[in-house]
Design a protein around this motif. Structure first.
Motif, PDB file in Angstrom:
ATOM      1  N   ARG A   8       0.825  -1.205   0.000  1.00  0.00           N
ATOM      2  CA  ARG A   8       0.000   0.000   0.000  1.00  0.00           C
ATOM      3  C   ARG A   8       0.859   1.255   0.000  1.00  0.00           C
ATOM      4  O   ARG A   8       0.438   2.295   0.503  1.00  0.00           O
ATOM      5  N   ILE A   9       2.039   1.177  -0.560  1.00  0.00           N
ATOM      6  CA  ILE A   9       2.940   2.328  -0.526  1.00  0.00           C
ATOM      7  C   ILE A   9       2.314   3.539  -1.217  1.00  0.00           C
ATOM      8  O   ILE A   9       2.320   4.645  -0.676  1.00  0.00           O
ATOM      9  N   ALA A  10       1.748   3.340  -2.404  1.00  0.00           N
ATOM     10  CA  ALA A  10       1.171   4.468  -3.148  1.00  0.00           C
ATOM     11  C   ALA A  10       0.039   5.111  -2.357  1.00  0.00           C
ATOM     12  O   ALA A  10      -0.065   6.345  -2.305  1.00  0.00           O
ATOM     13  N   MET A  11      -0.796   4.292  -1.737  1.00  0.00           N
ATOM     14  CA  MET A  11      -1.909   4.827  -0.952  1.00  0.00           C
ATOM     15  C   MET A  11      -1.386   5.635   0.237  1.00  0.00           C
ATOM     16  O   MET A  11      -1.874   6.735   0.518  1.00  0.00           O
ATOM     17  N   LEU A  12      -0.400   5.089   0.938  1.00  0.00           N
ATOM     18  CA  LEU A  12       0.160   5.788   2.095  1.00  0.00           C
ATOM     19  C   LEU A  12       0.842   7.091   1.669  1.00  0.00           C
ATOM     20  O   LEU A  12       0.716   8.116   2.349  1.00  0.00           O
ATOM     21  N   ARG A  13       1.543   7.047   0.548  1.00  0.00           N
ATOM     22  CA  ARG A  13       2.172   8.275   0.048  1.00  0.00           C
ATOM     23  C   ARG A  13       1.118   9.321  -0.271  1.00  0.00           C
ATOM     24  O   ARG A  13       1.271  10.494   0.071  1.00  0.00           O
ATOM     25  N   ALA A  14       0.034   8.901  -0.940  1.00  0.00           N
ATOM     26  CA  ALA A  14      -1.026   9.837  -1.326  1.00  0.00           C
ATOM     27  C   ALA A  14      -1.681  10.454  -0.092  1.00  0.00           C
ATOM     28  O   ALA A  14      -1.942  11.659  -0.062  1.00  0.00           O
ATOM     29  N   GLU A  15      -1.921   9.634   0.913  1.00  0.00           N
ATOM     30  CA  GLU A  15      -2.539  10.138   2.147  1.00  0.00           C
ATOM     31  C   GLU A  15      -1.696  11.226   2.790  1.00  0.00           C
ATOM     32  O   GLU A  15      -2.212  12.152   3.393  1.00  0.00           O
ATOM     33  N   ARG A  16      -0.382  11.086   2.680  1.00  0.00           N
ATOM     34  CA  ARG A  16       0.528  12.025   3.346  1.00  0.00           C
ATOM     35  C   ARG A  16       1.092  13.095   2.422  1.00  0.00           C
ATOM     36  O   ARG A  16       1.861  13.946   2.848  1.00  0.00           O
ATOM     37  N   GLY A  17       0.724  13.029   1.132  1.00  0.00           N
ATOM     38  CA  GLY A  17       1.218  14.013   0.189  1.00  0.00           C
ATOM     39  C   GLY A  17       2.719  13.915  -0.041  1.00  0.00           C
ATOM     40  O   GLY A  17       3.389  14.926  -0.249  1.00  0.00           O
ATOM     41  N   THR A  18       3.237  12.695  -0.008  1.00  0.00           N
ATOM     42  CA  THR A  18       4.666  12.445  -0.174  1.00  0.00           C
ATOM     43  C   THR A  18       4.940  11.964  -1.594  1.00  0.00           C
ATOM     44  O   THR A  18       4.255  11.074  -2.084  1.00  0.00           O
ATOM     45  N   SER A  19       5.920  12.547  -2.244  1.00  0.00           N
ATOM     46  CA  SER A  19       6.285  12.107  -3.592  1.00  0.00           C
ATOM     47  C   SER A  19       7.175  10.870  -3.513  1.00  0.00           C
ATOM     48  O   SER A  19       7.733  10.551  -2.457  1.00  0.00           O
ATOM     49  N   ARG A  20       7.307  10.198  -4.651  1.00  0.00           N
ATOM     50  CA  ARG A  20       8.220   9.047  -4.699  1.00  0.00           C
ATOM     51  C   ARG A  20       9.638   9.483  -4.347  1.00  0.00           C
ATOM     52  O   ARG A  20      10.350   8.790  -3.636  1.00  0.00           O
ATOM     53  N   ARG A  21      10.035  10.627  -4.853  1.00  0.00           N
ATOM     54  CA  ARG A  21      11.390  11.113  -4.612  1.00  0.00           C
ATOM     55  C   ARG A  21      11.596  11.422  -3.126  1.00  0.00           C
ATOM     56  O   ARG A  21      12.655  11.113  -2.567  1.00  0.00           O
ATOM     57  N   GLU A  22      10.617  12.043  -2.499  1.00  0.00           N
ATOM     58  CA  GLU A  22      10.737  12.351  -1.063  1.00  0.00           C
ATOM     59  C   GLU A  22      10.878  11.081  -0.239  1.00  0.00           C
ATOM     60  O   GLU A  22      11.705  11.008   0.671  1.00  0.00           O
ATOM     61  N   LEU A  23      10.072  10.085  -0.554  1.00  0.00           N
ATOM     62  CA  LEU A  23      10.157   8.814   0.167  1.00  0.00           C
ATOM     63  C   LEU A  23      11.502   8.149  -0.086  1.00  0.00           C
ATOM     64  O   LEU A  23      12.163   7.686   0.844  1.00  0.00           O
ATOM     65  N   ALA A  24      11.920   8.132  -1.340  1.00  0.00           N
ATOM     66  CA  ALA A  24      13.203   7.522  -1.683  1.00  0.00           C
ATOM     67  C   ALA A  24      14.353   8.210  -0.959  1.00  0.00           C
ATOM     68  O   ALA A  24      15.239   7.547  -0.405  1.00  0.00           O
ATOM     69  N   ASP A  25      14.337   9.537  -0.938  1.00  0.00           N
ATOM     70  CA  ASP A  25      15.396  10.286  -0.253  1.00  0.00           C
ATOM     71  C   ASP A  25      15.420   9.950   1.233  1.00  0.00           C
ATOM     72  O   ASP A  25      16.485   9.774   1.822  1.00  0.00           O
ATOM     73  N   ALA A  26      14.246   9.848   1.850  1.00  0.00           N
ATOM     74  CA  ALA A  26      14.171   9.533   3.278  1.00  0.00           C
ATOM     75  C   ALA A  26      14.699   8.134   3.574  1.00  0.00           C
ATOM     76  O   ALA A  26      15.253   7.888   4.649  1.00  0.00           O
ATOM     77  N   LEU A  27      14.535   7.221   2.601  1.00  0.00           N
ATOM     78  CA  LEU A  27      14.953   5.830   2.800  1.00  0.00           C
ATOM     79  C   LEU A  27      16.359   5.554   2.277  1.00  0.00           C
ATOM     80  O   LEU A  27      16.909   4.476   2.525  1.00  0.00           O
ATOM     81  N   GLY A  28      16.911   6.493   1.523  1.00  0.00           N
ATOM     82  CA  GLY A  28      18.245   6.291   0.963  1.00  0.00           C
ATOM     83  C   GLY A  28      18.266   5.325  -0.213  1.00  0.00           C
ATOM     84  O   GLY A  28      19.232   4.598  -0.406  1.00  0.00           O
ATOM     85  N   VAL A  29      17.171   5.325  -1.004  1.00  0.00           N
ATOM     86  CA  VAL A  29      17.110   4.486  -2.198  1.00  0.00           C
ATOM     87  C   VAL A  29      16.823   5.371  -3.408  1.00  0.00           C
ATOM     88  O   VAL A  29      16.443   6.532  -3.269  1.00  0.00           O
ATOM     89  N   HIS A  30      16.993   4.823  -4.605  1.00  0.00           N
ATOM     90  CA  HIS A  30      16.701   5.563  -5.825  1.00  0.00           C
ATOM     91  C   HIS A  30      15.184   5.703  -5.959  1.00  0.00           C
ATOM     92  O   HIS A  30      14.438   4.774  -5.633  1.00  0.00           O
ATOM     93  N   TYR A  31      14.730   6.862  -6.458  1.00  0.00           N
ATOM     94  CA  TYR A  31      13.284   7.075  -6.550  1.00  0.00           C
ATOM     95  C   TYR A  31      12.597   6.039  -7.439  1.00  0.00           C
ATOM     96  O   TYR A  31      11.437   5.700  -7.221  1.00  0.00           O
ATOM     97  N   GLN A  32      13.309   5.495  -8.442  1.00  0.00           N
ATOM     98  CA  GLN A  32      12.690   4.482  -9.296  1.00  0.00           C
ATOM     99  C   GLN A  32      12.392   3.206  -8.513  1.00  0.00           C
ATOM    100  O   GLN A  32      11.470   2.474  -8.853  1.00  0.00           O
ATOM    101  N   THR A  33      13.158   2.953  -7.463  1.00  0.00           N
ATOM    102  CA  THR A  33      12.906   1.782  -6.616  1.00  0.00           C
ATOM    103  C   THR A  33      11.511   1.848  -6.021  1.00  0.00           C
ATOM    104  O   THR A  33      10.816   0.835  -5.941  1.00  0.00           O
ATOM    105  N   ILE A  34      11.083   3.046  -5.644  1.00  0.00           N
ATOM    106  CA  ILE A  34       9.739   3.205  -5.069  1.00  0.00           C
ATOM    107  C   ILE A  34       8.687   2.841  -6.114  1.00  0.00           C
ATOM    108  O   ILE A  34       7.712   2.150  -5.815  1.00  0.00           O
TER     109      ILE A  34
END
Length: 78
Positions: A8-34
């Motif tokens: 449910r990553i996409a749903m959780l991101r949408a709920e919090r208004g987080t972009s793929r890049r923001e999540l990737a940066d926070a996790l230390g992974v490439h945004y395409q991984t998300i």
């Protein structure tokens, strides 16, 4: 039997208004991984799965499952 991990990553991101890049940066992974994770093209390591759950401050089973998640709104209201 399939080895796909549903999430449910996409749903959780949408709920919090987080972009793929923001999540990737926070996790230390490439945004395409998300994107790969969200589309089910890649299953995360246990370590990454726990870090994603921690980012969203939810138990890991809220984010990931070996079974498809029920569609929201398809169940009866309790």
């Amino acid at each position: 039997m399939t080895d796909q991990v549903h999430n449910r990553i996409a749903m959780l991101r949408a709920e919090r208004g987080t972009s793929r890049r923001e999540l990737a940066d926070a996790l230390g992974v490439h945004y395409q991984t998300i994107g790969y994770l969200e589309r089910g093209e890649y299953s995360p390591s246990l370590h990454l799965a726990l870090r994603i759950a921690g980012y969203f401050d939810v138990p890991v089973e809220v984010v990931f499952s070996t079974e498809p998640f029920p569609r929201l709104g398809s169940g009866r209201a309790g």
